[in-house]
Design a protein around this motif. Sequence first.
Motif, PDB file in Angstrom:
ATOM      1  N   ARG A 136       0.850  -1.195   0.000  1.00  0.00           N
ATOM      2  CA  ARG A 136       0.000   0.000   0.000  1.00  0.00           C
ATOM      3  C   ARG A 136       0.880   1.236   0.000  1.00  0.00           C
ATOM      4  NH1 ARG A 136      -4.797  -1.588   4.229  1.00  0.00           N
ATOM      5  NH2 ARG A 136      -5.599  -3.294   2.974  1.00  0.00           N
ATOM      6  N   PRO A 137       0.366   2.311  -0.571  1.00  0.00           N
ATOM      7  CA  PRO A 137       1.179   3.543  -0.572  1.00  0.00           C
ATOM      8  C   PRO A 137       1.320   4.088   0.842  1.00  0.00           C
ATOM      9  CG  PRO A 137      -0.995   3.927  -1.542  1.00  0.00           C
ATOM     10  CD  PRO A 137      -0.893   2.457  -1.274  1.00  0.00           C
ATOM     11  N   ALA A 138       2.326   4.894   1.016  1.00  0.00           N
ATOM     12  CA  ALA A 138       2.610   5.462   2.340  1.00  0.00           C
ATOM     13  C   ALA A 138       1.572   6.520   2.698  1.00  0.00           C
ATOM     14  CB  ALA A 138       4.000   6.080   2.356  1.00  0.00           C
ATOM     15  N   CYS A 139       1.333   6.673   4.007  1.00  0.00           N
ATOM     16  CA  CYS A 139       0.416   7.697   4.512  1.00  0.00           C
ATOM     17  C   CYS A 139       1.005   9.072   4.214  1.00  0.00           C
ATOM     18  CB  CYS A 139       0.217   7.508   6.015  1.00  0.00           C
ATOM     19  SG  CYS A 139      -0.855   8.762   6.759  1.00  0.00           S
ATOM     20  N   SER A 140       0.181   9.980   3.777  1.00  0.00           N
ATOM     21  CA  SER A 140       0.646  11.312   3.406  1.00  0.00           C
ATOM     22  C   SER A 140       1.019  12.149   4.624  1.00  0.00           C
ATOM     23  CB  SER A 140      -0.433  12.041   2.605  1.00  0.00           C
ATOM     24  OG  SER A 140      -0.695  11.339   1.424  1.00  0.00           O
ATOM     25  N   LEU A 141       0.605  11.796   5.837  1.00  0.00           N
ATOM     26  CA  LEU A 141       0.917  12.586   7.040  1.00  0.00           C
ATOM     27  C   LEU A 141       2.072  11.988   7.835  1.00  0.00           C
ATOM     28  CD1 LEU A 141      -2.680  13.457   8.318  1.00  0.00           C
ATOM     29  CD2 LEU A 141      -1.082  14.917   7.085  1.00  0.00           C
ATOM     30  N   CYS A 142       2.048  10.678   8.070  1.00  0.00           N
ATOM     31  CA  CYS A 142       3.040  10.110   8.982  1.00  0.00           C
ATOM     32  C   CYS A 142       3.963   9.100   8.326  1.00  0.00           C
ATOM     33  CB  CYS A 142       2.340   9.462  10.172  1.00  0.00           C
ATOM     34  SG  CYS A 142       1.440   7.953   9.747  1.00  0.00           S
ATOM     35  N   ALA A 143       3.850   8.835   7.046  1.00  0.00           N
ATOM     36  CA  ALA A 143       4.677   7.892   6.297  1.00  0.00           C
ATOM     37  C   ALA A 143       4.406   6.443   6.683  1.00  0.00           C
ATOM     38  CB  ALA A 143       6.168   8.220   6.422  1.00  0.00           C
ATOM     39  N   GLY A 144       3.297   6.155   7.383  1.00  0.00           N
ATOM     40  CA  GLY A 144       2.909   4.773   7.671  1.00  0.00           C
ATOM     41  C   GLY A 144       2.224   4.176   6.435  1.00  0.00           C
ATOM     42  N   GLU A 145       1.620   2.988   6.615  1.00  0.00           N
ATOM     43  CA  GLU A 145       0.941   2.336   5.505  1.00  0.00           C
ATOM     44  C   GLU A 145      -0.428   2.985   5.301  1.00  0.00           C
ATOM     45  OE1 GLU A 145      -1.093  -1.853   5.095  1.00  0.00           O
ATOM     46  OE2 GLU A 145       1.085  -2.083   5.029  1.00  0.00           O
ATOM     47  N   GLY A 146      -0.627   3.609   4.150  1.00  0.00           N
ATOM     48  CA  GLY A 146      -1.871   4.328   3.874  1.00  0.00           C
ATOM     49  C   GLY A 146      -3.005   3.385   3.493  1.00  0.00           C
ATOM     50  N   SER A 147      -3.939   3.154   4.420  1.00  0.00           N
ATOM     51  CA  SER A 147      -5.052   2.242   4.176  1.00  0.00           C
ATOM     52  C   SER A 147      -6.241   2.929   3.532  1.00  0.00           C
ATOM     53  CB  SER A 147      -5.533   1.632   5.495  1.00  0.00           C
ATOM     54  OG  SER A 147      -4.478   0.974   6.134  1.00  0.00           O
ATOM     55  N   PHE A 148      -6.372   4.223   3.681  1.00  0.00           N
ATOM     56  CA  PHE A 148      -7.548   4.950   3.190  1.00  0.00           C
ATOM     57  C   PHE A 148      -7.158   5.855   2.032  1.00  0.00           C
ATOM     58  CE2 PHE A 148      -8.427   3.862   7.557  1.00  0.00           C
ATOM     59  CZ  PHE A 148      -9.705   3.346   7.469  1.00  0.00           C
ATOM     60  N   PHE A 149      -7.899   5.760   0.953  1.00  0.00           N
ATOM     61  CA  PHE A 149      -7.679   6.546  -0.248  1.00  0.00           C
ATOM     62  C   PHE A 149      -8.427   7.869  -0.107  1.00  0.00           C
ATOM     63  CE2 PHE A 149      -9.323   7.874  -4.366  1.00  0.00           C
ATOM     64  CZ  PHE A 149      -8.179   7.913  -5.137  1.00  0.00           C
ATOM     65  N   VAL A 150      -7.736   8.970  -0.301  1.00  0.00           N
ATOM     66  CA  VAL A 150      -8.372  10.286  -0.269  1.00  0.00           C
ATOM     67  C   VAL A 150      -8.391  10.851  -1.691  1.00  0.00           C
ATOM     68  CG1 VAL A 150      -8.294  12.605   0.695  1.00  0.00           C
ATOM     69  CG2 VAL A 150      -7.605  10.663   2.089  1.00  0.00           C
ATOM     70  N   THR A 151      -7.231  11.003  -2.293  1.00  0.00           N
ATOM     71  CA  THR A 151      -7.116  11.350  -3.714  1.00  0.00           C
ATOM     72  C   THR A 151      -6.052  10.451  -4.303  1.00  0.00           C
ATOM     73  OG1 THR A 151      -5.391  13.014  -3.412  1.00  0.00           O
ATOM     74  CG2 THR A 151      -7.684  13.785  -3.258  1.00  0.00           C
ATOM     75  N   ARG A 152      -5.749  10.662  -5.582  1.00  0.00           N
ATOM     76  CA  ARG A 152      -4.753   9.803  -6.210  1.00  0.00           C
ATOM     77  C   ARG A 152      -3.392   9.955  -5.536  1.00  0.00           C
ATOM     78  NH1 ARG A 152      -2.434  10.463 -12.137  1.00  0.00           N
ATOM     79  NH2 ARG A 152      -2.373  12.555 -11.324  1.00  0.00           N
ATOM     80  N   ASP A 153      -3.099  11.145  -5.050  1.00  0.00           N
ATOM     81  CA  ASP A 153      -1.797  11.398  -4.421  1.00  0.00           C
ATOM     82  C   ASP A 153      -1.850  11.318  -2.906  1.00  0.00           C
ATOM     83  OD1 ASP A 153      -0.698  11.842  -6.916  1.00  0.00           O
ATOM     84  OD2 ASP A 153      -1.259  13.962  -6.897  1.00  0.00           O
ATOM     85  N   VAL A 154      -3.032  11.326  -2.306  1.00  0.00           N
ATOM     86  CA  VAL A 154      -3.147  11.375  -0.846  1.00  0.00           C
ATOM     87  C   VAL A 154      -3.775  10.084  -0.329  1.00  0.00           C
ATOM     88  CG1 VAL A 154      -4.157  12.612   1.110  1.00  0.00           C
ATOM     89  CG2 VAL A 154      -3.391  13.873  -0.904  1.00  0.00           C
TER      90      VAL A 154
END
Length: 175
Positions: A136-154
Amino acid sequence: MRRSSPHHTDVFSHLPALLMKALDTEPVADVLDELVAAGWRPGQLRHRVGAEPAQGSVERDAAHLLEVLRALRAQTCPDQLHAAELAQREQRRRWEQATAPRPASPEVQQAYLDQIRSALPAGAPRRRAEPAPRTRPACSLCAGEGSFFVTRDVHLCKRCVDVLATGEARLSDTG
């Protein structure tokens, strides 16, 4: 001399009284009795008589209906046609049943199954390779594993979504 058939009322009761009286003759009674003896039911005759168009006068209507009844003598009654059709279906079913292929005996079935099984490869079936885990892509705030999609980049992780839900942090428009 008038001789009424016992079926006269059954067949002609729906017609006007004058026409019914004009049909109360010996030739009509003879034809009616002959038709009923041949297997016609009074209701079938009533239906056919009632379907005939009017001829313009009682005398012409009576003559026309007598001719219709005489013409019915040349036809096979519907019950006999139906019985013949049922007999023909039964005969066809018996023929199909007699000529249908028979299932193989249990011994032949088992021999065929053994032949198929001998052609199969021995041992356990091959296992499919495990698919590569999706990252999964990295979290945009804390660099953890980003589980929730907000936008294509976030993308956000669960912890950052909870922080945003409490109102302690806010996403800013960049861009």
